[in-house]
Motif scaffolding. Sequence first.
Motif, PDB file in Angstrom:
ATOM      1  N   ALA A  18       0.771  -1.239  -0.046  1.00  0.00           N
ATOM      2  CA  ALA A  18      -0.025   0.219  -0.105  1.00  0.00           C
ATOM      3  C   ALA A  18       0.784   1.258   0.290  1.00  0.00           C
ATOM      4  O   ALA A  18       1.619   1.184   0.750  1.00  0.00           O
ATOM      5  N   SER A  19       0.642   2.259  -1.177  1.00  0.00           N
ATOM      6  CA  SER A  19       1.359   3.497  -1.040  1.00  0.00           C
ATOM      7  C   SER A  19       0.634   4.179   0.421  1.00  0.00           C
ATOM      8  O   SER A  19      -0.668   4.394   0.230  1.00  0.00           O
ATOM      9  N   PHE A  20       1.629   4.563   1.273  1.00  0.00           N
ATOM     10  CA  PHE A  20       1.136   5.186   2.357  1.00  0.00           C
ATOM     11  C   PHE A  20       1.529   6.400   2.887  1.00  0.00           C
ATOM     12  O   PHE A  20       2.829   6.697   2.740  1.00  0.00           O
ATOM     13  N   SER A  21       0.538   7.287   3.163  1.00  0.00           N
ATOM     14  CA  SER A  21       1.309   8.744   3.373  1.00  0.00           C
ATOM     15  C   SER A  21       1.095   9.090   5.000  1.00  0.00           C
ATOM     16  O   SER A  21       1.577   9.952   5.429  1.00  0.00           O
ATOM     17  N   GLY A  22       0.238   8.196   5.601  1.00  0.00           N
ATOM     18  CA  GLY A  22      -0.280   8.352   6.885  1.00  0.00           C
ATOM     19  C   GLY A  22      -1.368   9.310   7.071  1.00  0.00           C
ATOM     20  O   GLY A  22      -1.820   9.450   8.264  1.00  0.00           O
ATOM     21  N   GLY A  23      -1.872   9.625   5.922  1.00  0.00           N
ATOM     22  CA  GLY A  23      -2.968  10.609   6.091  1.00  0.00           C
ATOM     23  C   GLY A  23      -4.393   9.623   5.783  1.00  0.00           C
ATOM     24  O   GLY A  23      -4.360   8.308   5.425  1.00  0.00           O
ATOM     25  N   LYS A  24      -5.431  10.449   5.807  1.00  0.00           N
ATOM     26  CA  LYS A  24      -6.800   9.701   5.880  1.00  0.00           C
ATOM     27  C   LYS A  24      -7.088   8.904   4.669  1.00  0.00           C
ATOM     28  O   LYS A  24      -7.492   7.844   4.640  1.00  0.00           O
ATOM     29  N   ASP A  25      -6.760   9.409   3.300  1.00  0.00           N
ATOM     30  CA  ASP A  25      -7.068   8.672   1.980  1.00  0.00           C
ATOM     31  C   ASP A  25      -6.337   7.407   1.996  1.00  0.00           C
ATOM     32  O   ASP A  25      -6.930   6.443   1.555  1.00  0.00           O
ATOM     33  N   SER A  26      -4.935   7.403   2.381  1.00  0.00           N
ATOM     34  CA  SER A  26      -3.996   6.169   2.182  1.00  0.00           C
ATOM     35  C   SER A  26      -4.726   5.180   3.210  1.00  0.00           C
ATOM     36  O   SER A  26      -4.653   4.125   2.982  1.00  0.00           O
ATOM     37  N   GLY A 106      -4.450   5.390  -2.594  1.00  0.00           N
ATOM     38  CA  GLY A 106      -5.663   6.041  -2.069  1.00  0.00           C
ATOM     39  C   GLY A 106      -5.989   7.147  -2.867  1.00  0.00           C
ATOM     40  O   GLY A 106      -6.809   8.117  -2.263  1.00  0.00           O
ATOM     41  N   ASP A 107      -5.728   7.274  -4.076  1.00  0.00           N
ATOM     42  CA  ASP A 107      -6.263   8.289  -4.974  1.00  0.00           C
ATOM     43  C   ASP A 107      -7.769   8.150  -5.333  1.00  0.00           C
ATOM     44  O   ASP A 107      -8.302   7.070  -5.477  1.00  0.00           O
ATOM     45  N   LEU A 108      -8.341   9.177  -5.183  1.00  0.00           N
ATOM     46  CA  LEU A 108      -9.768   9.643  -5.803  1.00  0.00           C
ATOM     47  C   LEU A 108     -10.028  10.134  -7.056  1.00  0.00           C
ATOM     48  O   LEU A 108     -10.763   9.512  -7.884  1.00  0.00           O
ATOM     49  N   ASN A 146     -17.162   7.779  10.128  1.00  0.00           N
ATOM     50  CA  ASN A 146     -18.103   6.890  10.586  1.00  0.00           C
ATOM     51  C   ASN A 146     -17.427   5.645  11.017  1.00  0.00           C
ATOM     52  O   ASN A 146     -17.966   4.932  11.924  1.00  0.00           O
ATOM     53  N   LEU A 147     -16.172   5.175  10.362  1.00  0.00           N
ATOM     54  CA  LEU A 147     -15.796   4.090  10.763  1.00  0.00           C
ATOM     55  C   LEU A 147     -14.850   4.121  12.034  1.00  0.00           C
ATOM     56  O   LEU A 147     -14.694   3.114  12.822  1.00  0.00           O
ATOM     57  N   GLY A 148     -14.667   5.427  12.447  1.00  0.00           N
ATOM     58  CA  GLY A 148     -13.966   5.674  13.888  1.00  0.00           C
ATOM     59  C   GLY A 148     -12.621   6.035  13.657  1.00  0.00           C
ATOM     60  O   GLY A 148     -11.880   6.116  14.650  1.00  0.00           O
ATOM     61  N   PHE A 149     -12.228   6.339  12.408  1.00  0.00           N
ATOM     62  CA  PHE A 149     -10.648   6.829  12.265  1.00  0.00           C
ATOM     63  C   PHE A 149     -10.597   8.319  12.813  1.00  0.00           C
ATOM     64  O   PHE A 149     -11.430   9.205  12.951  1.00  0.00           O
ATOM     65  N   ILE A 150      -9.408   8.612  13.526  1.00  0.00           N
ATOM     66  CA  ILE A 150      -9.177   9.889  14.143  1.00  0.00           C
ATOM     67  C   ILE A 150      -7.968  10.316  13.225  1.00  0.00           C
ATOM     68  O   ILE A 150      -7.006   9.846  13.285  1.00  0.00           O
ATOM     69  N   THR A 151      -8.195  11.640  12.776  1.00  0.00           N
ATOM     70  CA  THR A 151      -7.132  12.183  12.028  1.00  0.00           C
ATOM     71  C   THR A 151      -7.153  13.808  12.310  1.00  0.00           C
ATOM     72  O   THR A 151      -8.147  14.376  12.564  1.00  0.00           O
ATOM     73  N   PHE A 193      -5.161  20.970   2.183  1.00  0.00           N
ATOM     74  CA  PHE A 193      -4.522  20.519   3.486  1.00  0.00           C
ATOM     75  C   PHE A 193      -4.089  19.099   3.435  1.00  0.00           C
ATOM     76  O   PHE A 193      -4.548  18.309   2.402  1.00  0.00           O
ATOM     77  N   HIS A 194      -3.295  18.474   4.392  1.00  0.00           N
ATOM     78  CA  HIS A 194      -2.978  17.121   4.411  1.00  0.00           C
ATOM     79  C   HIS A 194      -3.356  16.708   5.957  1.00  0.00           C
ATOM     80  O   HIS A 194      -3.340  17.758   6.837  1.00  0.00           O
ATOM     81  N   THR A 195      -3.505  15.544   6.225  1.00  0.00           N
ATOM     82  CA  THR A 195      -3.721  15.124   7.731  1.00  0.00           C
ATOM     83  C   THR A 195      -2.640  13.864   8.064  1.00  0.00           C
ATOM     84  O   THR A 195      -2.159  13.335   7.137  1.00  0.00           O
ATOM     85  N   THR A 196      -2.683  13.813   9.263  1.00  0.00           N
ATOM     86  CA  THR A 196      -2.190  12.313   9.805  1.00  0.00           C
ATOM     87  C   THR A 196      -3.288  11.525  10.602  1.00  0.00           C
ATOM     88  O   THR A 196      -3.734  12.221  11.626  1.00  0.00           O
TER      89      THR A 196
END
Length: 228
Positions: A18-26, A106-108, A146-151, A193-196
């Motif tokens: 998995a290509s991973f940025s640590g952000g929400k989409d990945s 995680g590309d849209l 809704n899945l419960g992820f926190i970013t 913006f970007h997220t973690t």
Amino acid sequence: MEDIKGWRNAVNGHKFIASFSGGKDSVLALYKASKVGKAVGLIVMMEEEGKRSRSHGMPPDIIHAQAEAIGLPVYTADASWADYEKIFIQLLETAKNQGADMLVTGDLDMPTDGCWHEKVTNQVGLKLGMPLWEMNHRKAVEEFINLGFITIIVTVNLSLGMREEDLGRTLTHEYIKELEARGIDPCGEGGEFHTTVLDGPIFKHRIPIRKCGIIRDGEYAFLPLELK
């Protein structure tokens, strides 16, 4: 819209890196892909000095803490933009030798023609899976929450409607509505913006972080994070 190349549902039964940025989409893509396939690791590209991730500017200890909490090894390398593609391909080849037969991203909004990820996976002989491809941006973020992820927000582009006070804020349904009212894409797909991601259903525990002082760099502002 018709799923022209089948990228959204392509993961079924595959072992993937998995290509991973640590952000929400990945993270959401990894979650969805892991429901129907088997992850063998995370691929993370770092800047030349190896001090921050190329995509979201995260330090190595945060990336490795996320990987440990998820329970996957990290395939990582330092790269300039000039040699980014060559080194990315080398990491894909390493993952293939470890059993991966697919890259998940995680590309849209990746185009169906001229897709860079398709180009590099073809060179290595891997398939490509993009579980979020062409998802409605609002629905993607809502599913994530809704899945419960926190970013939290860690990078903002001040020229695109974001503010320094957005840094450190947690993505919630209320905050998404606020961003949209300000004319900002709820996924930040315009580079706003970007997220973690700090916690969620694929994490064994929450990532303990300390927020450091905000850094300004031209039109961007960053919130550095450290492990507690």
